[in-house]
Design an enzyme around this catalytic site. Sequence first.
Site, PDB file in Angstrom:
ATOM      1  N   ARG A 224      27.441  38.639  43.606  1.00  0.00           N
ATOM      2  CA  ARG A 224      27.335  37.680  44.700  1.00  0.00           C
ATOM      3  C   ARG A 224      25.869  37.441  45.036  1.00  0.00           C
ATOM      4  NH1 ARG A 224      31.672  36.343  43.617  1.00  0.00           N
ATOM      5  NH2 ARG A 224      33.555  36.372  44.886  1.00  0.00           N
ATOM      6  N   HIS A 272      27.715  29.960  38.733  1.00  0.00           N
ATOM      7  CA  HIS A 272      28.887  30.751  39.156  1.00  0.00           C
ATOM      8  C   HIS A 272      30.065  30.538  38.187  1.00  0.00           C
ATOM      9  CE1 HIS A 272      30.895  32.835  42.832  1.00  0.00           C
ATOM     10  NE2 HIS A 272      31.512  33.164  41.704  1.00  0.00           N
TER      11      HIS A 272
HETATM   12  P1  NDP Z   1      36.437  46.303  42.033  1.00  0.00           P
HETATM   13  O1  NDP Z   1      36.855  46.393  43.451  1.00  0.00           O
HETATM   14  O2  NDP Z   1      37.431  46.589  40.955  1.00  0.00           O
HETATM   15  O3  NDP Z   1      35.184  47.276  41.768  1.00  0.00           O
HETATM   16  C1  NDP Z   1      34.164  47.418  42.682  1.00  0.00           C
HETATM   17  C2  NDP Z   1      33.245  48.548  42.225  1.00  0.00           C
HETATM   18  O4  NDP Z   1      32.095  48.569  43.088  1.00  0.00           O
HETATM   19  C3  NDP Z   1      33.909  49.920  42.328  1.00  0.00           C
HETATM   20  O5  NDP Z   1      33.499  50.737  41.260  1.00  0.00           O
HETATM   21  C4  NDP Z   1      33.351  50.461  43.644  1.00  0.00           C
HETATM   22  O6  NDP Z   1      33.249  51.866  43.733  1.00  0.00           O
HETATM   23  C5  NDP Z   1      31.948  49.890  43.614  1.00  0.00           C
HETATM   24  N1  NDP Z   1      31.385  49.837  44.972  1.00  0.00           N
HETATM   25  C6  NDP Z   1      31.863  49.209  46.063  1.00  0.00           C
HETATM   26  N2  NDP Z   1      31.078  49.463  47.132  1.00  0.00           N
HETATM   27  C7  NDP Z   1      30.102  50.283  46.704  1.00  0.00           C
HETATM   28  C8  NDP Z   1      29.001  50.917  47.336  1.00  0.00           C
HETATM   29  N3  NDP Z   1      28.756  50.764  48.643  1.00  0.00           N
HETATM   30  N4  NDP Z   1      28.195  51.702  46.582  1.00  0.00           N
HETATM   31  C9  NDP Z   1      28.444  51.896  45.260  1.00  0.00           C
HETATM   32  N5  NDP Z   1      29.476  51.323  44.604  1.00  0.00           N
HETATM   33  C10 NDP Z   1      30.293  50.531  45.320  1.00  0.00           C
HETATM   34  O7  NDP Z   1      35.799  44.833  41.839  1.00  0.00           O
HETATM   35  P2  NDP Z   1      35.758  43.960  40.501  1.00  0.00           P
HETATM   36  O8  NDP Z   1      35.133  44.789  39.443  1.00  0.00           O
HETATM   37  O9  NDP Z   1      37.073  43.347  40.229  1.00  0.00           O
HETATM   38  O10 NDP Z   1      34.774  42.762  40.965  1.00  0.00           O
HETATM   39  C11 NDP Z   1      33.462  43.015  41.401  1.00  0.00           C
HETATM   40  C12 NDP Z   1      32.845  41.747  41.982  1.00  0.00           C
HETATM   41  O11 NDP Z   1      32.505  40.822  40.950  1.00  0.00           O
HETATM   42  C13 NDP Z   1      33.736  40.924  42.898  1.00  0.00           C
HETATM   43  O12 NDP Z   1      33.821  41.478  44.191  1.00  0.00           O
HETATM   44  C14 NDP Z   1      33.037  39.576  42.896  1.00  0.00           C
HETATM   45  O13 NDP Z   1      32.068  39.532  43.929  1.00  0.00           O
HETATM   46  C15 NDP Z   1      32.320  39.533  41.545  1.00  0.00           C
HETATM   47  N6  NDP Z   1      32.888  38.513  40.652  1.00  0.00           N
HETATM   48  C16 NDP Z   1      32.064  37.515  40.195  1.00  0.00           C
HETATM   49  C17 NDP Z   1      32.544  36.559  39.337  1.00  0.00           C
HETATM   50  C18 NDP Z   1      31.651  35.502  38.777  1.00  0.00           C
HETATM   51  O14 NDP Z   1      32.127  34.579  38.099  1.00  0.00           O
HETATM   52  N7  NDP Z   1      30.353  35.572  39.001  1.00  0.00           N
HETATM   53  C19 NDP Z   1      33.947  36.549  38.886  1.00  0.00           C
HETATM   54  C20 NDP Z   1      34.715  37.647  39.409  1.00  0.00           C
HETATM   55  C21 NDP Z   1      34.194  38.581  40.271  1.00  0.00           C
HETATM   56  P3  NDP Z   1      34.571  52.804  43.647  1.00  0.00           P
HETATM   57  O15 NDP Z   1      34.948  52.765  42.173  1.00  0.00           O
HETATM   58  O16 NDP Z   1      34.073  54.114  44.073  1.00  0.00           O
HETATM   59  O17 NDP Z   1      35.584  52.177  44.539  1.00  0.00           O
HETATM   60  C1  OXD Z   2      35.587  35.800  41.872  1.00  0.00           C
HETATM   61  C2  OXD Z   2      34.595  34.785  41.534  1.00  0.00           C
HETATM   62  O1  OXD Z   2      35.400  36.554  42.832  1.00  0.00           O
HETATM   63  O2  OXD Z   2      34.916  33.868  40.742  1.00  0.00           O
HETATM   64  O3  OXD Z   2      36.616  35.874  41.164  1.00  0.00           O
HETATM   65  O4  OXD Z   2      33.460  34.855  41.999  1.00  0.00           O
END
Ligand code: NDP
Ligand code: OXD
Length: 309
Positions: A224, A272
């Site tokens: 993000r 994006h």
């Molecule tokens: P998940 O919820 O599966 O994974 C999130 C990860 O981040 C977990 O490993 C979590 O830790 C870790 N995390 C969360 N908070 C913290 C913190 N404070 N400190 C350290 N680690 C942290 O999310 P996804 O993998 O499915 O997606 C991640 C992000 O990717 C989405 O939220 C979105 O913003 C972005 N995205 C972007 C897209 C694009 O096209 N650019 C498309 C899709 C998604 P833990 O394992 O311990 O819970």
């Molecule tokens: C998502 C994205 O969160 O597209 O899936 O950014």
Amino acid sequence: MTLLLKSDGDRRDQWFRELASRMPDLEVRSWPDLGDPAEIEFALVWEIPHGVLRRLPNLRAIFSIGAGVDHLFADPELPRQIPICRVVDRNLTVRMTEYVVLNTLRLHRRDPEYLDAQREGRWRELYAPTAAERGVGVMGLGALGGDAARALAALGFRVMGWSRRARDLQGVECFHGGDGLAPFLARADILVCLLPLTPETEGILGANLFARLPRAAGLINAARGGHLIEADLLAALESGQIRHAVLDVFRAEPLPAEHPFWRHRRITITPHTASVTDPSSVAELVAENIRRARSGEPLLHRVDPTTGY
Ligand code: NDP
Ligand code: OXD
């Protein structure tokens, strides 16, 4: 049974088709044509204006059209007692892993510098170590970060991962929490951000973090725009602390035409599109969750309103 859809114009018709083929008895109303708000039981939304969801008195579940749910938690009137589910989908994961692998290899083999040299008509040989000598740090080891980290490890990179809680991934050296951040960053020649945007991670990609990376590190932010302090990135590029940044997400989207990132030679921009939700595969998840909501079974991929992801 009625669902409110708020999708961008390009994919709205596709959602209608995909949902209709799976649930012929589901009435889909497209924002802003709500009809009687009391009839709406489900909402499938991306960036719906704040306050709308709170005004649906019989809402049973909110489905984010993306993996991220920060667009929902940004609404101060979000009805947090209602279950919120997000997208976890193999196609979405595969696309993100492709993006991360593509851009890690580009930075690893110094592709942006060769493009510069070509523009200048310069024959310039640059040293690139093997993947085994290159540290790649993946912030976030969830559905997306975990898969990308495994794919990078399979290519032979020295992969480190960072998460909130302790994780164990084969081939990935795992760090977690505040104490794990500095040792994780210290060997991350290329840093990939795949964290959710929460109050804890907002602005995490800033001067303090950049200073802990090896000199001339690469940055890939596909999470993000709110993770990045833009002025700090410009300063780190200027000082040489960051050699090149690949950015898919921005604080303001579309990125305004006058934004300095557009013309920066050491920033690569994508709009994006690292991984876009595909209704043809995600409609199945929505249909399954509606079926579960109706039969009182636990919903898939519910988010925790206390952590915001
Ligand atoms: P998940 O919820 O599966 O994974 C999130 C990860 O981040 C977990 O490993 C979590 O830790 C870790 N995390 C969360 N908070 C913290 C913190 N404070 N400190 C350290 N680690 C942290 O999310 P996804 O993998 O499915 O997606 C991640 C992000 O990717 C989405 O939220 C979105 O913003 C972005 N995205 C972007 C897209 C694009 O096209 N650019 C498309 C899709 C998604 P833990 O394992 O311990 O819970
Ligand atoms: C998502 C994205 O969160 O597209 O899936 O950014």
